[in-house]
Design a protein around this motif. Structure first.
Motif, PDB file in Angstrom:
ATOM      1  N   GLN A   1      -8.231  19.864   8.139  1.00 31.21           N
ATOM      2  CA  GLN A   1      -7.266  18.757   8.228  1.00 31.21           C
ATOM      3  C   GLN A   1      -7.052  18.079   6.885  1.00 31.21           C
ATOM      4  O   GLN A   1      -5.930  17.751   6.517  1.00 31.21           O
ATOM      5  CB  GLN A   1      -7.733  17.714   9.245  1.00 31.21           C
ATOM      6  CG  GLN A   1      -7.439  18.095  10.680  1.00 31.21           C
ATOM      7  CD  GLN A   1      -8.225  17.219  11.647  1.00 31.21           C
ATOM      8  OE1 GLN A   1      -8.521  16.064  11.355  1.00 31.21           O
ATOM      9  NE2 GLN A   1      -8.574  17.762  12.795  1.00 31.21           N
TER      10      GLN A   1
ATOM     11  N   THR B   1       2.931  10.731  12.100  1.00 31.58           N
ATOM     12  CA  THR B   1       2.515  11.671  13.138  1.00 31.58           C
ATOM     13  C   THR B   1       3.491  11.615  14.304  1.00 31.58           C
ATOM     14  O   THR B   1       3.870  12.634  14.878  1.00 31.58           O
ATOM     15  CB  THR B   1       1.093  11.325  13.620  1.00 31.58           C
ATOM     16  OG1 THR B   1       0.297  11.043  12.480  1.00 31.58           O
ATOM     17  CG2 THR B   1       0.478  12.470  14.399  1.00 31.58           C
ATOM     18  N   LEU B   2       3.901  10.382  14.640  1.00 35.29           N
ATOM     19  CA  LEU B   2       4.836  10.184  15.746  1.00 35.29           C
ATOM     20  C   LEU B   2       6.136  10.936  15.474  1.00 35.29           C
ATOM     21  O   LEU B   2       6.676  11.625  16.344  1.00 35.29           O
ATOM     22  CB  LEU B   2       5.125   8.685  15.876  1.00 35.29           C
ATOM     23  CG  LEU B   2       5.672   8.206  17.216  1.00 35.29           C
ATOM     24  CD1 LEU B   2       4.600   8.367  18.287  1.00 35.29           C
ATOM     25  CD2 LEU B   2       6.102   6.754  17.128  1.00 35.29           C
TER      26      LEU B   2
ATOM     27  N   GLY C   1       6.564  13.485  13.602  1.00 38.20           N
ATOM     28  CA  GLY C   1       6.300  14.917  13.720  1.00 38.20           C
ATOM     29  C   GLY C   1       6.405  15.354  15.170  1.00 38.20           C
ATOM     30  O   GLY C   1       6.945  16.410  15.484  1.00 38.20           O
ATOM     31  N   LYS C   2       5.916  14.491  16.076  1.00 34.80           N
ATOM     32  CA  LYS C   2       5.948  14.814  17.506  1.00 34.80           C
ATOM     33  C   LYS C   2       7.379  14.851  18.025  1.00 34.80           C
ATOM     34  O   LYS C   2       7.701  15.591  18.953  1.00 34.80           O
ATOM     35  CB  LYS C   2       5.141  13.777  18.298  1.00 34.80           C
ATOM     36  CG  LYS C   2       3.653  14.046  18.210  1.00 34.80           C
ATOM     37  CD  LYS C   2       2.881  13.287  19.261  1.00 34.80           C
ATOM     38  CE  LYS C   2       1.379  13.505  19.042  1.00 34.80           C
ATOM     39  NZ  LYS C   2       0.659  12.277  18.840  1.00 34.80           N
ATOM     40  N   PHE C   3       8.257  14.011  17.444  1.00 33.88           N
ATOM     41  CA  PHE C   3       9.643  14.012  17.892  1.00 33.88           C
ATOM     42  C   PHE C   3      10.470  15.056  17.145  1.00 33.88           C
ATOM     43  O   PHE C   3      11.693  15.069  17.227  1.00 33.88           O
ATOM     44  CB  PHE C   3      10.268  12.625  17.726  1.00 33.88           C
ATOM     45  CG  PHE C   3       9.832  11.685  18.816  1.00 33.88           C
ATOM     46  CD1 PHE C   3      10.213  11.909  20.129  1.00 33.88           C
ATOM     47  CD2 PHE C   3       9.018  10.595  18.530  1.00 33.88           C
ATOM     48  CE1 PHE C   3       9.790  11.060  21.136  1.00 33.88           C
ATOM     49  CE2 PHE C   3       8.592   9.757  19.531  1.00 33.88           C
ATOM     50  CZ  PHE C   3       8.981   9.983  20.844  1.00 33.88           C
ATOM     51  N   GLY C   4       9.775  15.865  16.393  1.00 31.27           N
ATOM     52  CA  GLY C   4      10.443  17.019  15.790  1.00 31.27           C
ATOM     53  C   GLY C   4      11.117  16.744  14.457  1.00 31.27           C
ATOM     54  O   GLY C   4      11.866  17.573  13.963  1.00 31.27           O
TER      55      GLY C   4
ATOM     56  N   GLN D   1      10.945  17.165  11.077  1.00 35.89           N
ATOM     57  CA  GLN D   1      10.075  17.965  10.215  1.00 35.89           C
ATOM     58  C   GLN D   1      10.394  17.792   8.741  1.00 35.89           C
ATOM     59  O   GLN D   1       9.578  18.099   7.894  1.00 35.89           O
ATOM     60  CB  GLN D   1      10.197  19.456  10.578  1.00 35.89           C
ATOM     61  CG  GLN D   1       9.854  19.777  12.025  1.00 35.89           C
ATOM     62  CD  GLN D   1       8.386  19.561  12.365  1.00 35.89           C
ATOM     63  OE1 GLN D   1       7.583  19.241  11.493  1.00 35.89           O
ATOM     64  NE2 GLN D   1       8.031  19.701  13.623  1.00 35.89           N
TER      65      GLN D   1
ATOM     66  N   THR E   1       9.179   6.361   7.530  1.00 39.01           N
ATOM     67  CA  THR E   1       7.833   5.807   7.651  1.00 39.01           C
ATOM     68  C   THR E   1       7.650   4.635   6.699  1.00 39.01           C
ATOM     69  O   THR E   1       7.111   3.590   7.077  1.00 39.01           O
ATOM     70  CB  THR E   1       6.780   6.886   7.326  1.00 39.01           C
ATOM     71  OG1 THR E   1       7.019   8.020   8.150  1.00 39.01           O
ATOM     72  CG2 THR E   1       5.376   6.379   7.583  1.00 39.01           C
TER      73      THR E   1
ATOM     74  N   PRO F   1      -0.208  14.360   8.001  1.00 42.33           N
ATOM     75  CA  PRO F   1       0.262  15.745   8.077  1.00 42.33           C
ATOM     76  C   PRO F   1       0.714  16.168   6.684  1.00 42.33           C
ATOM     77  O   PRO F   1       1.334  15.366   5.976  1.00 42.33           O
ATOM     78  CB  PRO F   1       1.466  15.676   9.025  1.00 42.33           C
ATOM     79  CG  PRO F   1       1.553  14.276   9.515  1.00 42.33           C
ATOM     80  CD  PRO F   1       0.630  13.413   8.732  1.00 42.33           C
TER      81      PRO F   1
END
Lengths: 399, 302
Positions: free
Chosen positions: A273, B57-58, B60-63, B65, B74, B132
């Motif tokens: 990570q 991170t959030l 990234g989760k919603f795509g 990229q 952010t 990430p």
């Protein structure tokens, strides 16, 4: 990895109920033969709390060993009985386990899991003259206290550095290295043993430096390493994450492409990570899992049998389950060879254990009770962050 | 030391130093206006970094990229939230003590610092969190210097923010009000400037700069820890003093100076001596120029 490092890390668990341990005691009374007294082995591991996955897996292994010994007739007719105690990975509770073993007059002890518990508990068992075999505590101090009742089947932290040096010198064939450490007991230990062993082999440690693990920028140290001439061929780091991940990431970012090797404190998801893609292809030394020992052309026959039987009953074992199984076997073997279950005889039998072929390879106790067969493998980090066993020092030395 | 190593160490130092400079901006602006070392700045920097991990991170989760828009969004969200937090800090820890002896708000800002750090630790646990990774780690070769693409972006983003802040203070009407408040609060109030609001705004801007530093730091190193605010806060405070506290360009100069100095320090002495050397040089500079490198030009203090 937080659990592999548990011998060094104290889990901050609240010291609540020791009573729970009593409930966990495994009773084999139904199968005990009427004839002779049982041979009681105290078993102390974290059976509840964050490290319980390991403790419970070890408990399964210990019970498996006991029932197999009993099936084969026990120790000269004495049935093996396991007296389990939950340490909750907390020193105060673990030490209470040792006290209860003394008052229960157990014949031997398998434990403790965490070095932070094994060390104080070994003192109590030493006074009571009870043989103790640890399956998971890797801190060197445990066997350096001069207690002749204390043994361990797992490796020691300092030996890890030696295995890394062997690998670097003989397999990677590098001759000029840099050894870095995070200035903490564990990391410094691994790195300094690496350096000593590497020099003994004939290599050169060009630089040996501590880095401040709190500072996240290591680019200036790395820049310096990069400009050493003739160039360095490998970087070793003794310590933990996130420092290791940051170090390799920044090294690759500066264009340093030489191999990187680190240790047991680093292996685990956090390394990938923090270091990302840069960690792929780096090497980590760590003790073998039961699965590793049963795989490939160097597979140990006893490890294969152990794994098959364990998987059939309980699913996949965790890292120290094989060692826990072996600890019971080694104790039983000692009592058998001495034809006695008296504590001093069992201790003498353990001290005389050489070339015993068990589930994790050869057990060979030295004068202070360490298993001299190196208990470390070199792993290579794979794309995606998995670790693959890459080199087994024992397989090489035997052939 | 070869020329190549020299240039490389300077580049390393500038990258780290730009982040320090951004945090230092918060210290220096608040000091300029209210003569208070706002130690909470280190905590705000850390909170900003953690908010950054969360939103990054959030997204990234919603795509989402694409790295650059994700970083920008952010930045905006976390700077706004951290700015709001800084506003609260000012209301709670500074405003009630406005007329108290100088030491009182200093101690309460220290309390806020520890509070923020503790809250982060309680909420996220002591394990480090990871950003990430957005850009390829493949190094860029700029002549003799090798840098990762991320660190290059970090450097320019930090400089851009600092120059932007400098221009804001210098050229806008609000900036003028800030400078007026810094020069003489009573006189500014008499001229119709709402100085209370200006003080609040200064805290908010300082906090937002801290958050930006935290996120840039996180994106660059990929890891944030609950105690990062201690080290970062202390070094940035040093940078602010070295550059001349109260002086906006001084924060930049101080940050870069501290970055380069510590980069060189570890070349000549073991890494652990880093801070000792930086502070020794700070003392040296202050002995010669008590007002710091750029000094404090009273008229421009803000």
């Amino acid at each position: 990895m937080s659990l592999r490092s548990c011998p060094r890390v104290l889990a901050a668990l609240s010291a609540a109920a020791v009573v729970a341990a009593a409930a966990a005691t495994v009773s084999l009374s139904a199968t005990v033969a009427a004839a002779s007294s049982p041979f009681v082995i105290g078993f102390a591991n974290p059976l509840t709390g964050s490290e319980a996955t390991y403790g419970v897996s070890d408990e399964h292994a210990v019970n498996m060993a006991a029932s197999q010994i009993n099936k084969a007739g026990g120790i000269d007719g004495h049935k093996v009985k396991i007296d389990a105690c939950d340490t909750q990975a907390t020193p105060a509770i673990g030490v209470a386990c040792a006290d209860s073993f003394v008052s229960d007059h157990v014949n031997a002890v398998v434990g403790f899991f965490n070095s932070s518990i094994s060390i104080p508990a070994s003192g109590i068992l030493h006074k009571a003259d009870i043989p103790m075999v640890s399956a998971a505590s890797t801190n060197p101090t445990l066997t350096e206290q001069g207690f002749k009742n204390v043994f361990r089947v797992c490796g020691t932290d300092n030996y890890q550095g030696a295995v890394e040096a062997d690998f670097a010198y003989k397999i990677l064939k590098v001759r000029r290295v840099v050894a870095l450490n995070d200035e903490e007991t564990y990391g410094q230990g691994v790195a300094s043993f690496f350096g000593q062993s590497f020099k003994k082999l004939g290599g050169k440690v060009v630089e040996d430096e501590g880095i401040d693990a709190d500072a996240t920028d290591f680019t200036s140290v790395l820049t310096q390493i990069k400009s050493i001439s003739p160039s360095v061929q490998l970087i070793e780091f003794g310590g933990f994450n996130p420092a290791a991940g940051l170090l390799i990431k920044q090294a690759r970012g500066l264009g340093i492409t030489v191999p990187f090797i680190s240790d047991d404190g680093v292996i685990g998801p956090l390394y990938y990570q923090t270091g990302g893609q840069s960690t792929v292809g780096t090497y980590l030394s760590s003790s073998p899992t039961p699965q590793n020992l049963a795989q490939g052309k160097d597979a140990i026959p006893a490890a294969k049998t152990f794994l098959q039987q364990y998987v059939k009953q309980f699913g996949q074992p965790t890292e120290y389950a094989g060692y826990s199984y072996e600890a019971v076997e080694v104790i039983a073997n000692a009592a058998k060879t001495e034809h006695s279950i008296a504590a001093n005889k069992v201790i003498a039998g353990l001290a005389a254990t050489h070339n015993y072929r068990g589930t994790t390879g050869i057990v060979d106790f030295n004068s202070i009770g360490n298993n001299i067969t190196p208990q470390y493998l070199i792993y290579k980090v794979q794309p995606g962050g998995g670790n693959k066993a890459y080199w087994n020092p024992n397989a090489k030395s035997k052939s | 030391m070869s020329l190549q190593e020299l240039l490389q160490q300077i580049a390393n130092g500038l990258v780290v130093g730009s982040v320090y400079g951004l945090i230092a901006l918060g210290y220096t602006m608040v000091y300029g206006i209210v003569r208070l070392i706002n130690f909470a700045q280190g905590g705000l920097y850390e909170v900003g970094a953690y908010l950054g991990v969360f939103f990054f991170t959030l997204m990234g989760k919603f795509g989402l990229q694409y790295p650059i828009p994700a970083v920008l969004i952010t930045l905006v969200i976390s700077m706004t939230l951290t700015g709001a937090l800084a506003f609260v800090v000012e209301r709670v820890a500074y405003r009630p003590l406005r007329n108290a002896p100088l030491l009182a708000p200093l101690v309460s800002s220290l309390a806020m610092f520890f509070l923020l750090i503790s809250v982060v630790q309680v909420v996220t646990g002591a394990e480090p969190l990871t950003y990430p990774s957005v850009l390829s780690p493949a190094p860029l070769h700029l002549g003799p210097i090798v840098l990762s693409p991320t660190s290059l972006i970090i450097f320019f983003a930090a400089i851009l923010l600092m120059v932007g802040m400098q221009q804001f203070v210098r050229r806008t009407k609000v900036g003028k009000a800030m400078r007026a408040t810094a020069a003489n609060r009573e006189a500014a109030a008499l001229m119709g400037i709402n100085t209370t609001r200006i003080v609040s705004l200064t805290f908010v801007l300082g906090g937002a700069m801290g958050a930006a530093a935290g996120i840039l730091y996180g994106v660059n190193y990929g890891t944030v820890t609950y105690d990062m605010g201690e080290f970062g806060g202390l070094v940035a405070f040093t940078a602010a003093v070295m550059g001349g506290i109260g002086n906006v360009p001084g924060a930049l100069v101080g940050g870069l100076t501290v970055g380069v100095l510590s980069s060189f320090a570890s070349t000549f002495l073991p890494n652990q001596w880093n801070e000792a050397i930086v502070f020794a040089i700070l003392i040296l500079i202050l002995a010669i120029r008590p007002q710091g490198i750029l000094g404090e030009r009273v008229a421009e203090r803000a």
